[in-house]
Each structure stands twice: as structure tokens, then as C-alpha cells.
Design an enzyme around this catalytic site. Structure first.
Site, PDB file in Angstrom:
ATOM      1  NE  ARG A  50      -2.591   1.046   3.516  1.00 17.76           N
ATOM      2  CZ  ARG A  50      -3.338   0.846   4.599  1.00 17.76           C
ATOM      3  NH1 ARG A  50      -4.614   0.523   4.464  1.00 17.76           N
ATOM      4  NH2 ARG A  50      -2.843   0.965   5.793  1.00 17.76           N
ATOM      5  NE  ARG A 103       8.760  19.971 -12.903  1.00 21.09           N
ATOM      6  CZ  ARG A 103       8.498  20.754 -13.946  1.00 21.09           C
ATOM      7  NH1 ARG A 103       8.579  20.278 -15.165  1.00 21.09           N
ATOM      8  NH2 ARG A 103       8.148  22.021 -13.777  1.00 21.09           N
ATOM      9  CE  LYS A 149      -2.086   4.782   6.637  1.00 19.03           C
ATOM     10  NZ  LYS A 149      -3.266   5.123   7.407  1.00 19.03           N
ATOM     11  CD  GLU A 182     -12.054   6.133   5.771  1.00 21.20           C
ATOM     12  OE1 GLU A 182     -11.447   5.117   6.134  1.00 21.20           O
ATOM     13  OE2 GLU A 182     -11.582   6.944   4.957  1.00 21.20           O
TER      14      GLU A 182
HETATM   15  N1  PMP Z   1      -9.321   4.790   7.457  1.00 22.01           N
HETATM   16  C1  PMP Z   1      -8.399   5.759   7.593  1.00 22.01           C
HETATM   17  C2  PMP Z   1      -8.736   7.133   7.172  1.00 22.01           C
HETATM   18  C3  PMP Z   1      -7.135   5.462   8.123  1.00 22.01           C
HETATM   19  O1  PMP Z   1      -6.207   6.405   8.242  1.00 22.01           O
HETATM   20  C4  PMP Z   1      -6.858   4.128   8.520  1.00 22.01           C
HETATM   21  C5  PMP Z   1      -5.508   3.761   9.058  1.00 22.01           C
HETATM   22  N2  PMP Z   1      -5.213   4.412  10.247  1.00 22.01           N
HETATM   23  C6  PMP Z   1      -7.868   3.157   8.391  1.00 22.01           C
HETATM   24  C7  PMP Z   1      -9.074   3.526   7.834  1.00 22.01           C
HETATM   25  C8  PMP Z   1      -7.633   1.741   8.797  1.00 22.01           C
HETATM   26  O2  PMP Z   1      -6.723   1.141   7.925  1.00 22.01           O
HETATM   27  P1  PMP Z   1      -5.750  -0.037   8.391  1.00 22.01           P
HETATM   28  O3  PMP Z   1      -6.606  -1.117   8.918  1.00 22.01           O
HETATM   29  O4  PMP Z   1      -5.027  -0.420   7.157  1.00 22.01           O
HETATM   30  O5  PMP Z   1      -4.870   0.527   9.445  1.00 22.01           O
END
Ligand code: PMP
Length: 289
Positions: A50, A103, A149, A182
Site C-alpha cells: 500500500r 520536481r 495514505k 469510515e
Molecule cells: N481509514 C483511515 C482514514 C485510516 O487512516 C486508517 C488507518 N489508520 C484506516 C481507515 C484503517 O486502515 P488499516 O486497517 O489499514 O490501518
């Protein structure tokens, strides 16, 4: 504490980066949060994959191959004598000038920090968490894809501030259509008519590695899992609800926007999944020692 900085293990106090780094000036960079349990790094390959995908998306070339990154993570763990740790890998665009142009940044900075993390008190895992929905919507994937991320977490931080201002620790974020996506640093699951639901990533959620692990664990148990739309109505009327993330692991949710979930206690399936997850973390992964 030793920190990995561009190929060297240096004391925490000497782990310094220029104020001209575009990670600092613009949030231009990527990161991963990884866990090690009892000397075993959990889902390392998935996290590295990732990280490199995030970097590829923003056209940031990580100056070391995945195998070398894995070696560097292991070396940092060893230098700090850690068995249980939270591992933070950060790759920023590097030092440039005050303009946006990436750059101008010739050398990305690679940092690995290994430390402990405690997001929430143990009591929360036993009694469950109360959360709220907040006004700030999750980034639309067409603007900043939540699969990246990146070092710019302002969207999530705004939502976190709104939760804290209202006296809660975590916020449920909706997307621009008002659908549940989320939380600020965790994915969300609900149990409805004995089926486990989590929003599909394309609606605006990060495809969490803990989320994927939980889906796999649940299916192994014979629980049906669907990646499908969740509305606030579904959320409030859920039998069970829980959050998943690398740092937080699995957190039971017992109240959302004042509505009691199930019987107001962590649900049966949630508790079973917590147990299965714990078991998996101590035996599955890349050994450090
Ligand atoms: N959503 C967000 C916005 C995150 O930053 C994270 C990770 N901290 C997650 C979900 C959970 O992802 P993971 O299980 O891969 O840590």
C-alpha cells in the site's frame, strides 16, 4: 530511541528534517502505520504494497526497494529492542523551495519510527465506544483518493476536532452523498440481519488492512460479509457496530448520535472477531528476531 533516517539509525534527537521538506510545507508525502506483536510484524507485505502504491499514485519514487524497506524496518525494531510496536514509515517529497513544484525536491526523505501506541483506554474495548457523525464530509475520491495514505490528514483531523468538541473520541464520516464511509482513522462495520456490512472503498473509504483481515476472519467463521452502502438509518438500527484499524485494532461501538446499538454492549460477533483477530496477530507475519 533510535530512528531510521535515510539509511542510518540515529538518536531520536538527531532525527531531523529540513523545514523546506515538502512533506512539512505541503503534506506532500505518504506513510504507513504497521504493528508488530510479540516480535512478529503483522501484514507487513500488505502495508508495504500500500505504501508503494500510495507513492506511485503521487509520482514519488521511494529510493529503496521493498525488500530493503523491510530490512530497514526490522533493523529499526532491533535497534530499539522492541517486540510489540507501532511502526510508522514516512516518505516525504524531500527538500525543495517554497513553490509547489515537486520536481525541485530531488531526494525524498525516508523515516522509520518504532514506538508504542495506545489510542484508547482498555475500558473502551470492554464497554464499547460512543461516536457521532460530524458535518465535515470525507474527501471525494475524484479530488484526493482516500486510498492514498498521504501526509495530508486535514480532512480527518477536522472531523476529529468536531467529535472532540462534542465530547466524543471518534467521528463517523459521511461522503458527499451523506452515506457512511469510515471514521477518522478507522473503517466501520455494522451487523444487520446477521450479515456484516462495511462501505465499499469506492464511496470514499480507505481499504484498510484490518478491514480486509476482519472480512476474511468473518467469512472463515461462516458469517456473510457485504461491501455495500450504509446509511445513517442502517447505522442507528444496526445489531452491532465496530471500528477497525491498525492502531485501534477492533473497537466495539455501542452508541451512535445518541442511538443505542443493539443492547448497548459490545456485540457477540464483535467480541468473537476481536478474539480471532488477537489470535491471528500473535502468529501471523514476518519475524523480526
Ligand atoms: N481509514 C483511515 C482514514 C485510516 O487512516 C486508517 C488507518 N489508520 C484506516 C481507515 C484503517 O486502515 P488499516 O486497517 O489499514 O490501518
Amino acid at each position: 530511541m533510535k530512528v531510521y533516517l535515510n539509511g542510518e539509525l540515529v538518536d531520536k534527537e538527531s532525527a531531523l528534517i529540513s523545514v523546506f521538506d515538502h512533506g512539512y510545507l505541503y503534506g506532500d508525502g505518504v506513510f504507513e502505520g504497521i504493528r508488530a506483536y510479540n516480535g512478529i510484524i503483522f501484514k507487513l507485505r500488505e502495508h508495504l504494497d500500500r505504501l508503494y502504491r500510495s507513492a506511485h499514485m503521487i509520482m514519488l519514487e521511494i529510493p529503496l526497494a521493498k525488500v530493503k524497506m523491510q530490512e530497514a524496518i526490522i533493523a529499526t525494531m532491533k535497534a530499539n529492542n522492541l517486540k510489540d510496536a507501532y511502526i510508522r514509515v514516512v516518505v516525504s517529497r524531500g527538500e525543495g523551495d517554497l513553490g509547489l513544484d515537486p520536481r525541485k525536491c530531488k531526494n525524498p526523505n525516508v523515516v522509520i519510527i518504532t514506538d508504542k501506541i495506545v489510542l484508547y483506554p482498555q475500558e473502551l474495548y470492554e464497554k464499547g465506544m460512543e461516536i457521532i457523525t460530524v458535518p465535515t464530509r470525507r474527501n471525494i475520491p475524484e479530488a484526493i483518493n482516500p486510498q492514498i495514505k498521504s501526509l495530508n490528514y486535514l480532512n480527518n483531523i477536522l472531523a476529529k476536532i468536531e467529535a472532540i468538541n462534542s465530547g466524543y473520541q471518534e467521528a463517523v464520516m459521511l461522503n458527499h452523498d451523506g452515506l457512511v464511509v469510515e471514521c477518522t482513522g478507522d473503517n466501520i462495520f455494522i451487523l444487520k440481519e446477521n450479515v456484516l456490512f462495511t462501505p465499499p472503498a469506492y464511496l470514499g473509504a480507505l481499504k484498510g488492512i484490518t478491514r480486509d483481515t476482519v472480512i476474511e476472519l468473518a467469512r472463515k467463521k461462516g458469517i456473510e460479509v457485504k461491501e455495500d452502502v450504509i446509511t445513517r438509518y442502517d447505522l442507528y438500527n444496526a445489531q452491532e457496530c465496530f471500528l477497525t484499524g491498525t492502531a485501534a485494532e477492533i473497537v466495539p461501538v455501542v452508541k451512535i448520535d445518541g442511538r443505542v446499538i443493539g443492547n448497548g454492549k459490545p456485540g457477540k460477533i464483535t467480541l468473537q472477531l476481536i478474539e480471532d483477530f488477537r489470535e491471528l496477530t500473535i502468529r501471523d507475519g514476518v519475524a523480526v528476531y
